[in-house]
Design an enzyme around this catalytic site. Structure first.
Site, short mmCIF file in Angstrom:
data_model
loop_
_atom_site.label_atom_id
_atom_site.label_comp_id
_atom_site.label_asym_id
_atom_site.label_seq_id
_atom_site.Cartn_x
_atom_site.Cartn_y
_atom_site.Cartn_z
CG HIS A 102 -14.18 -2.96 6.21
ND1 HIS A 102 -14.11 -1.78 6.18
CD2 HIS A 102 -13.62 -3.35 7.54
CE1 HIS A 102 -13.45 -1.12 7.58
NE2 HIS A 102 -13.24 -2.06 8.07
CD GLU B 20 -4.91 6.37 4.49
OE1 GLU B 20 -4.22 6.89 3.68
OE2 GLU B 20 -5.80 5.85 4.15
CE LYS B 21 -8.51 14.65 9.13
NZ LYS B 21 -7.93 15.65 10.80
NE ARG C 231 -9.59 -8.77 -6.21
CZ ARG C 231 -10.28 -8.02 -6.09
NH1 ARG C 231 -11.53 -8.49 -6.82
NH2 ARG C 231 -11.47 -7.31 -4.77
CE LYS D 206 -4.06 -1.95 1.71
NZ LYS D 206 -5.20 -2.25 3.02
CD GLU E 190 -11.76 -1.05 -3.42
OE1 GLU E 190 -12.57 -1.88 -4.05
OE2 GLU E 190 -11.26 -1.44 -1.78
CG HIS F 62 -15.71 2.47 -1.48
ND1 HIS F 62 -14.52 1.02 -0.83
CD2 HIS F 62 -15.89 1.87 -2.57
CE1 HIS F 62 -13.99 0.43 -1.70
NE2 HIS F 62 -14.80 0.92 -2.69
P1 ADP Z 1 -8.07 -3.32 3.00
O1 ADP Z 1 -7.10 -3.71 1.46
O2 ADP Z 1 -8.03 -4.11 3.65
O3 ADP Z 1 -9.69 -3.70 1.92
P2 ADP Z 1 -8.61 -0.71 2.81
O4 ADP Z 1 -7.17 0.37 2.17
O5 ADP Z 1 -9.33 -0.96 0.86
O6 ADP Z 1 -8.08 -1.61 3.07
O7 ADP Z 1 -9.41 0.38 3.19
C1 ADP Z 1 -10.30 -0.57 3.19
C2 ADP Z 1 -11.83 -0.35 4.25
O8 ADP Z 1 -11.05 0.23 5.44
C3 ADP Z 1 -12.25 1.34 3.88
O9 ADP Z 1 -13.55 0.46 2.82
C4 ADP Z 1 -12.49 1.89 4.80
O10 ADP Z 1 -14.06 1.48 4.97
C5 ADP Z 1 -11.82 1.82 5.75
N1 ADP Z 1 -11.14 3.04 5.52
C6 ADP Z 1 -9.50 2.83 4.84
N2 ADP Z 1 -8.98 3.57 4.81
C7 ADP Z 1 -9.50 4.21 5.76
C8 ADP Z 1 -8.95 6.37 6.17
N3 ADP Z 1 -8.06 6.83 5.52
N4 ADP Z 1 -10.41 6.91 6.65
C9 ADP Z 1 -11.47 6.81 7.16
N5 ADP Z 1 -11.82 5.46 6.19
C10 ADP Z 1 -10.75 4.14 6.08
#
Ligand code: ADP
Length: 463
Positions: free
Chosen positions: A249, A214-215, A305, A129, A289, A222
């Protein structure tokens, strides 16, 4: 390296037989696309899936191992052996299982076969990431505020980074996935403990202690952007989807387009995604995303994918995404240009899961009766039939109900009708829950974010 078959020599195609390294509805979906393209198909299955209907409709099939996925669908050696034995020239990984495994993509190519997906190098970048965030920032894709580097060990530096971002922050594992390996930190006093816990979790679960920060966005939606790229530097984006309706999630309902996004806001983001694909030498289909809050987009990850929810984009754009993906793997030039992409109407997808509609516990067993909805603007992607045995070994997704209509309100009404016309007996499904959701007024008005569904479920339990 296998000899090119007579067919590939005669047609000039890079492969004439595709092994589908997956199961369930997506195995059936990919098989259909291959047939339309005049390609032969090889189905593989585990012991538990021997009776699946798509096994009989493939040109050939092989059982590659026991029911447990680790010994069948997640076993690269068994899949490569199956490809060799059946003379397949390409492997389609579907979604889940080995679809985002860079080592598998590499092994497929090293075996002289075509991986129907991006190059292993693209998968590797997006699987880390921090590397992904760096690549996106370089291409001008908007990211969540926070550095594109791993968190240092030094406590004072970490405190400074969090302070600069501003609380609340979220600490995430570079190798994380599936919603695991992340922790929200509301205030400075919690910072060091949160980092220590997440680091330990990351080390154990993902084999790397690398973290970033991150923030934390509090009420985002989404929203994701679908892209298709060929091997010749051409890439397009196919509009956007809203997948905010999530439980733990996991996406439950998806729609295209995302409601209320002005074209002038999304346009530069879509173009930046396409540019990012060019910069990392991406091929095939992929999804960017984003979290979307107060009119701004923030990249969170790229799925390298095909996605479960690809049909809503197919319905609005008219593009067969699986077909385009296979053609890209064949080395063909993209048939589409960005100007030629138009999205019409509105589409919803409901994931029909074999699970209790109240407790969400998986429900295995035999489907004793099945009635599926039909009519204009209704599509069902599924692998089940009456008599099908839902096994407890895999994901509980048994069908996807997809609708398309000129407006969002009409599409919602059509989904209500489609859900009412879906009758599955013998096992429990989440259909009652989905029917209630499609009658919810706030959902109808589009007043939702990624937390809405969980809150709605909590209120229902109390009521
Ligand atoms: P994964 O690869 O585990 O799915 P993601 O980075 O896509 O991880 O994040 C999964 C979920 O976590 C997101 O859909 C969101 O709901 C929450 N999330 C991730 N990063 C943030 C963020 N910076 N602020 C708020 N929610 C977040």
């Amino acid at each position: 390296m296998p000899e090119p078959s007579e067919h590939s020599l005669a047609t000039g195609r890079r492969f004439d037989t595709v092994l589908i390294a997956n199961r369930g509805e997506i195995a059936a979906r990919i098989q259909r696309a291959c047939r339309e393209l005049g390609l032969k198909t090889v189905a593989i299955c585990s012991e538990a899936d021997r009776q699946a209907p798509y096994i009989n409709t493939a040109d050939s099939f092989l059982c590659i191992g026991p029911s447990i996925a680790g010994k069948s669908y997640l076993n690269p050696d068994a899949i490569l052996l199956a490809a060799r034995l059946t003379g397949a020239g390409a492997i389609h990984p579907g979604y889940g299982f080995l679809s985002e495994n860079a080592a598998f993509a590499d092994a497929v190519e090293k075996a002289g076969l075509i991986f129907i997906g991006p190059p292993a190098s693209s998968i590797a970048i997006m699987g880390d990431k921090i590397a992904a965030k760096r690549a996106m920032m370089a291409a001008g894709v908007p990211c969540v505020p926070g550095p594109d580097t791993a968190l240092p060990d030094d406590p004072a530096s970490v405190e400074r980074i969090a302070f600069e971002i501003g609380y609340p922050v979220i600490v995430k594992a570079a190798g994380g996935g599936g919603g695991r390996g992340m922790r929200v930190v509301a205030k400075a006093e919690q910072l060091h403990e949160a980092i220590a816990l997440t680091r330990e979790e990351a080390r154990k679960a993902f084999g790397s202690p690398s973290l970033y920060m991150e923030k934390f966005l509090q009420h985002p939606r989404h929203i994701e952007i679908q892209v298709i790229c060929d091997d010749h530097g051409n890439a397009v984006w196919l509009g956007h989807r809203d997948c905010s309706m999530q439980r733990r999630h996991q996406k439950v309902v998806e729609e295209a387009p995302a409601l209320g996004i002005a074209p002038e806001i999304i346009q530069p983001v879509g173009m930046a995604c396409v540019e990012a694909c060019r910069q990392i030498g991406y091929r095939g289909v992929g999804t960017f995303e984003f979290l979307y809050e107060v009119g701004a987009f923030y990249f969170i990850e790229m799925n390298t994918r095909l996605q479960v929810e690809h049909p809503v984009t197919e319905m609005t754009s008219g593009v067969d995404i699986v077909r385009a993906q296979i053609k890209a793997a064949e080395g063909q030039v993209l048939e589409l240009t960005q100007d030629g992409v138009t999205c019409d109407g509105h589409s919803f997808e409901c994931r029909i899961n074999a699970e209790d509609p109240d407790t969400f516990l998986p429900s295995a067993g035999v489907i004793t009766r099945l009635a599926l909805p039909e009519g204009p603007g209704i599509r069902v992607d599924t692998h089940i039939d009456a008599g099908y045995k839902v096994s407890p070994y895999y994901d509980s997704l048994i069908a996807k109900l997809i609708v398309h209509a000129p407006t969002r309100a009409q599409a919602m009404a059509r989904m209500c009708e489609a859900l009412a016309g879906t009758e599955i007996e013998g096992i429990a499904t989440n259909i009652p829950f989905l029917r209630a959701l499609f009658e919810d007024h706030a959902f109808a008005r589009g007043e939702t974010d990624i937390h809405y569904l969980e809150q709605w479920l909590k209120l229902r339990r109390v009521a």
